[in-house]
Structure formats: structure tokens, C-alpha cells
Scaffold this active site. Sequence first.
Site, PDB file in Angstrom:
ATOM      1  CE1 TYR A 106       5.512  -5.218   0.709  1.00 64.61           C
ATOM      2  CE2 TYR A 106       4.315  -5.118   1.981  1.00 64.61           C
ATOM      3  CZ  TYR A 106       5.011  -4.473   1.553  1.00 64.61           C
ATOM      4  OH  TYR A 106       6.375  -3.705   2.131  1.00 64.61           O
ATOM      5  CG  ASN A 257       2.200  -1.633   7.078  1.00 62.77           C
ATOM      6  OD1 ASN A 257       1.701  -2.216   5.525  1.00 62.77           O
ATOM      7  ND2 ASN A 257       2.185  -0.132   6.980  1.00 62.77           N
ATOM      8  CD  GLU A 481      10.709   0.497   1.056  1.00 63.72           C
ATOM      9  OE1 GLU A 481      11.990   0.183  -0.330  1.00 63.72           O
ATOM     10  OE2 GLU A 481       9.951   0.405   0.014  1.00 63.72           O
TER      11      GLU A 481
END
EC number: 4.3.1.24
Length: 713
Positions: A106, A257, A481
Site C-alpha cells: 500500500y 501519514n 475521502e
Amino acid sequence: MECENGRVSANGMSGLCVAAPRADPLNWGKATEEMTGSHLDEVKRMVAEYRQPLVKIEGASLRIAQVAAVAAAGEARVELDESARERVKASSDWVMNSMMNGTDSYGVTTGFGATSHRRTKEGGALQRELIRFLNAGAFGTGTDGHVLPAEATRAAMLVRINTLLQGYSGIRFEILEAIAKLLNANVTPCLPLRGTITASGDLVPLSYIAGLVTGRENAVAVAPDGSKVNAAEAFKIAGIQGGFFELQPKEGLAMVNGTAVGSGLASTVLFEANILAILAEVLSAVFCEVMNGKPEYTDHLTHKLKHHPGQIEAAAIMEHILEGSSYMKHAKKLGELDPLMKPKQDRYALRTSPQWLGPQIEVIRAATKSIEREINSVNDNPLIDVSRGKALHGGNFQGTPIGVSMDNTRLAIAAIGKLMFAQFSELVNDFYNNGLPSNLSGGRNPSLDYGFKGAEIAMASYCSELQFLGNPVTNHVQSAEQHNQDVNSLGLISSRKTAEAIDILKLMSSTFLIALCQAVDLRHIEENVKSAVKSCVMTVAKKTLSTNSTGDLHVARFCEKDLLKEIDREAVFAYADDPCSHNYPLMKKLRNVLVERALANGAAEFNADTSVFAKVAQFEEELRATLPGAIEAARAAVENGTAAIPSRITECRSYPLYRFVREELGTKYLTGEKTRSPGEELNKVLVAINEGKHIDPLLECLKEWNGEPLPIC
């Protein structure tokens, strides 16, 4: 009931099985250990850490005081522990190797969030696009309130470096060194004030740090001189060699992040909140002193029976300040003189202040530990587990500890402010303040002096706004999102609102501190004026009441003791502006003493030489001729520093705060006769608090406290 797998019966009884005592795999033991010792000692440790010139970080031991020190752009420099270099490199190498081996990870080979089903082999381009689309903040003109304060940005930079040093994020050590160089050179990237929900971390604001590091054209930083510079100029000022960084796979995600902006700002907020909590405890004790309060509210048995540690410590601190206080000795004498002069118990704002402040201190302390855990956590996704050769997809970017801790802290700050406002309201109200003038008016003419009336209105405004800010942020979550980020912490928003609350509590603390110093000075005037009134009345009494026209002793001489009692019982500021006015109580009560003696004089009143009534006019006429001058002389002596009776504050443990406000900051006793306004004086205190100058005098008040309540005896 028999338990299996090493489990035991709860409380030794059948029914429920629990894990046998062992090591601390769930971290509850460590969390408990962090709360041992006094809150005051913890604050002293924070202050000491804040003043250290070097902050050396390796990922696991950063303190909120260190974050606050670096954020303040003072003398503290940042150094990365070389022991972290190898593990950081190992995680970075693992990402590169896994991509070359075709591993699907990811944010390395996939899209982001709800679009993670997309795939690419262009790892570097993917990171550049991540930073581009996250640069979604707005700055306005750059001067109209849309830029995150530099202090918060610096805090975020330090925290993000620290969390990445643990080696689970897949980023090069050199990038972390570059960010540290920016910090040490006092070059601060411009981050948008708004735009993050602190779940998937603080994506939008952190992307602007990444934008500066990668040399994006829209990247802007603030140089040490306050000027705006682009990325190239920022690198030059910071001495970063080798040009901008070309992001490798995962590095952009590693930078953005995380929860560093929310937790960084929370760290600076909590550093101040802890100190302001101690200040509130000490000011509550000073409030007791100037109000002639009853110190028994601090007795340890009361608080021991309630069990709450915050309450017990708050009471013990107040008890320490009040122990041996000259004001408390004087208040005790006043109570013995006439127990009915004031209520048997003080009002709640004083009497229950330990019970009120205690839970707030516990909340602030718990929040401090929660945020300290957060700033030493690995909080991005995925996590690179080099030892097991895998990328772990989880949710450590969820900043719930920040949002919850900040909501709780803000509510505690609002409660502290509410208590402070209640105390202030009593202090300025002559129905409640035990003899002080209305509005703490310090001048000679109360009709032209309204003292702290405007300040009380301002305090009501501050308190109202603070109570509004006490409402939670975290119950306003919106799904974001494409419903991937359907729950989010709002950590930075809550931190920002808590920073606002801290600013308001500072305003309230400054106003209250100036008012308390005014009250101290008024008590000094009160004591000197009362002494002068007694002396004057006794002189007049001896002159007019002792003998009759033939020189023989007069029965009126026996009134002297009762006259003194009436002076003791009457509030000085109820008559000081016009002591001989028959509209004020003093002359009435002095006359009543003579009248009562006359009524008891019987037949002697019919003889001019033995009549007490016959003495009244002469007594009052002589008082009118001498008493106003005696009072003015006493007031002038206090103002000129030649008072007959020194101020009691110099004999009290609270004196360092008074000395700080009056001598170091140069504030003055306020009167309507002077042009100086309350706002001008309290602003000096506010600026000093913002600069941390109040910390040393505050701690000096408590330097002799041994960390324990007084023995129960």
C-alpha cells in the site's frame, strides 16, 4: 470453577477467569507508573527539561517540554541519535528491495485510501503525486490568519522526526537530518491552519513540509528574520547540501501519514496547561489570604477521606501557602473578635477550590502522559517490520488519543477559568469581599473611581468564550475521502481549540493576578488607616471625654474600649473617603457608644459636669477636625513607602508572585486619580506569562513544600 491456560479466578472466587500476574504486555503498568509522584514535581521536571540546550532524539523518549522548547525557537537545538541510523536505513532498504522483488504494498505500488485498488510501478512518481494532491490547503494573503503558527509547525517537525527514527516507516535518515537542520536554523515551512482531520494522520499540513524538502515551487518558509523564502533559499539558510530530495517509494507517505501536527501542538499546549494549573492552585491560596478566609478548608483529613489524588495535592499546596501566613493569623484574630462579621463558612469558590481543581489536574496530567506516548509512537501506515519481512497495514495514524486528550484538557481549562471567574467576582464585590472596597477601587473618592469594574466585564467575556470552547470537538466527525476515512479523530482541530483556551486562561490569570495584588495593597492601606483611626479616636477621646470642666475624671472615659471595638468591627473602606459623614456608619456607631453610656448614666445625666450627652458634640467636633487628616496621612505614608505598619505579604509564602508583579514587572497600585488603566497593567503580566517569566516566582512560592500534606493533629 477451574481455569485453564495459566489463568486464575478473579478475586479468588469462582465464576470469572483472568490472566495471572506477569509482565506488562498491555502497557497499563507503565501508564500507572507514569502517574506516580506529585504533579508539582512533574511540572518542575518539565521546566528543567524545557531549559535544556540540547534535545537529542532517538524515537522513544521525547518529552512534551522538549517539544515546547524546540517549538519556541529559543536556544534548544535538535540532535538525532546516531544509533537510529541503522534501523532507519534498514526499513528504507526493505521498501526498495520489496518493490524490486515485485511485492505489492500500500502506498508503494498502490493508490491511496479509497483508491488503493489502483496499481503502478512508478514508485517515485506516486510519491510526488501524493504530495501534489495533498497540497490542498489555503493560505490567504499569508497574514490574514490562515497559516499555522510557526510554533506549532516546529513542534510538528520535531515530533515527525522522532516518530520516524524508530525505523518502521521506510524513509532515509538523510531526510530526517534535513528537517532537523531546518529546525536548528529556525527556518519554518508555512503550513495551512486548517485542512486536516488527523486520521490517516495530518496529511494536508505535513505535505507542505514534504513539499519544502522536495523543492516544490509553491513551498514557502519563514526565515529567521521573518521574511518569506522559497525552498532553495530555505535550504541555503539551513546549510542543506546536495539539493532537493527526490522521493523514493514510501517516503512521501512516511512524511505525511502521521499525527505529528496534532500531537506537536498538543505538547506545547499541555506544557502551558500544567503550569497554569499550578498557578490556579497558588492563586486560590492568595485569594484566601486577601479575603480573610478560613484555611481549615485545606485540612488534610477532609481530602484524605475523598481519596482523589488531584484534590489531595491541590489542598496540600494551598495548605502549604497558607501555613504561617500573616494574613491567616490576622483573619483568625478578626474571627475571634466578632465571629458574626462573616459567614461561618467561606463560599464555594474558596472552600471547595481543591475539590474543583483536583479533577482538572488529574485530567491534564493524564492527557500529558497520553500525548507523551503519542509523540513517541510509530503512527503511519503501512508499518515496515524488517524482522519479519512484511508491511503491516493498520491504523496508527488515527489520532484519537490527541482528540480525546485535547477535548478533556480543554474542558479542564474551562473549569479552571470558571473557578477563577467566581473568585474574581467575589473579590470585587463589597458584599462578599470582607471589607475591601467595591471594584477594588483604590482612590480616595469612590464616586470617581470604579477600579476593576471594566476588568470584571472583560472577565465575564473571557469566561463565556472559555466555556464555549469547553465543548467537545470529537463529536463533530464527518466521513471523508469517499467514506474510507469514515471515522476520524479531529486531533489538530481539538489541539487548536485547546490552544485558544490556554490563551484565554492566560488572560484570566493575568487579570486575576493584578486584582489580587491590588487587594494586597488595599489590605495594607486598610491596616494602616485603621491604626491611624484608632490612634486619632483615642487622642480625641482622652482630650474630650476624660475630664469635666472642673478637671475631675468623667464617666465618659470608660467609653474608650468600646470605641476601639467599634472601629475594629467597621470596614475601613466603608467610611475612609469621608470618615465624619453621618451618612456613613463610623460616626453613627461611635455616637451610639456614647449614647449607650449616657443612657446607663442615670441621674448623672442631669448634671452638666457628669453628663455624657454633653460630651458628644465636643467629641464629634474634634473628630471632624482631626480624623480626615489622620486618614490621609496614613494613606499617603503607604503610597510613599513610609507606612507605619509594613505589608503582611512580605511574611507570606505567596510573596514571590506579588514581588514579581509589582517589582519585576513594574505594575502599580491602581486608582481613579491616576491615568493608568487596569488593561495597561494586566497586559504586562500577560506578556510575562506568554514569555514564561512567571514560572520561577510561581515555583519559588512552593520551594519549601515537601510534597506531603501537613500531619493531622
